[in-house]
Design an enzyme around this catalytic site. Structure first.
Site, PDB file in Angstrom:
ATOM      1  CG  HIS A  39      -0.229   0.103   2.530  1.00 33.85           C
ATOM      2  ND1 HIS A  39       0.123   1.297   3.107  1.00 33.85           N
ATOM      3  CD2 HIS A  39       0.210  -0.858   3.382  1.00 33.85           C
ATOM      4  CE1 HIS A  39       0.732   1.087   4.253  1.00 33.85           C
ATOM      5  NE2 HIS A  39       0.812  -0.225   4.447  1.00 33.85           N
ATOM      6  CG  ASP A  40      -0.505   4.324   1.115  1.00 35.91           C
ATOM      7  OD1 ASP A  40      -1.271   5.125   0.572  1.00 35.91           O
ATOM      8  OD2 ASP A  40      -0.841   3.565   2.057  1.00 35.91           O
TER       9      ASP A  40
ATOM     10  N   GLY B 279       4.814  -1.483   2.484  1.00 35.31           N
ATOM     11  CA  GLY B 279       4.020  -0.268   2.381  1.00 35.31           C
ATOM     12  C   GLY B 279       4.840   1.000   2.482  1.00 35.31           C
TER      13      GLY B 279
END
Length: 269
Positions: free
Chosen positions: A121-122, A139
């Site tokens: 994520h991200d 992440g």
């Protein structure tokens, strides 16, 4: 313009598909997906809501783009995956959506993600990067432009990999990797500057020599990072590459990789 879409593909009516897009049999494209002109989506690829894919990309069989993040803090907030133009996503790559931390997982243009790569994520991956087979990016990792990561390497959450750097295969990145460098090991350590990559990208002999002098001051002359930065600014001619290196180091939150196994160097050291 013609679309080459198999009648055995599953495409949500709200998906926005550009011109000259090919979607092979058994691929799934969900709602709230945008796919740019000329992109090819292979069989059994799955593209979930929130994906924004650019022009002339290639999405190979088994890839999963924009699935929910594997983050216990995720509460279902709206987020996206954004991929630039002419990027290749090979077999079984997984790219998770963003979270409230950044809201988007992004991949630039002209980047190659080889088979079984995972982007958490991200994550932010720049342009012209090569991420080799089975690399795992946790992440909120950042890869600047022209980064190369060798196969089966892993990058710890929040790490930054500087532009034009290279991480050798089967490495473990626990600290930030400064621009123009090569690193190797578990955890990684500095092994030199990325001379071959810089030559391939048109850096002059003078530019490469200047970069080398900066890293000699940082890694090979017995100074800590603060002392090295002071020396570089006082005694070496200013160049764009020097500014890029110093700005990266000063912004580092995890500290940059050191030149001995198990050691890191930060601005405060």
């Amino acid at each position: 313009m013609e679309q080459l879409i198999s009648n055995r593909a599953e495409i949500h009516p709200d998906a926005k598909i550009g011109n000259n897009v090919t979607v092979e049999a058994f691929a799934k494209i969900d709602k709230d997906v945008v796919i740019g002109d000329g992109t090819w989506v292979g069989s059994n690829a799955i593209i979930y809501p929130g994906a924004r894919i650019g022009r002339e990309c290639k999405i190979y069989p088994g890839a999963v783009i924009s699935a929910e993040p594997q983050d216990l803090k995720f509460k279902g907030e709206y987020s996206t995956v954004e991929i630039g133009d002419r990027t290749t996503v090979r077999e079984y790559v997984t790219i998770n959506r963003g979270t409230s931390a950044r809201g988007v997982t992004s991949v630039g243009s002209d980047t190659l993600l080889m088979a079984y790569t995972h982007l958490g994520h991200d994550v932010e991956v720049g342009n012209h990067c090569v991420v080799s087979n089975s690399v795992q990016l946790a992440g909120e990792v950042v890869l600047e432009d022209w980064v190369v990561i060798g196969g089966m390497s892993a990058v710890h959450q929040f790490c930054r990999i500087g532009a034009h750097s290279m991480v050798s295969g089967m490495s473990g990145v626990l600290s930030d990797v400064a621009p123009f460098t090569k690193v190797f090991g578990v955890p990684v350590y500095y092994i030199g500057i990325n001379i071959v990559g810089l030559r391939r990208r048109g850096f002059s002999r003078e530019q490469i020599d200047n970069i080398h002098e900066i890293y000699r001051a940082i890694y090979q002359q017995g100074r800590n990072i603060s002392q090295a930065i002071e020396y570089v600014q006082a005694y070496l001619d200013p160049t764009p590459e020097m500014g890029q290196i110093i700005s990266f180091i000063k912004a580092s939150k995890r500290g940059i990789v050191k030149n001995a196994i198990g050691q890191t160097a930060s601005v405060e050291s």
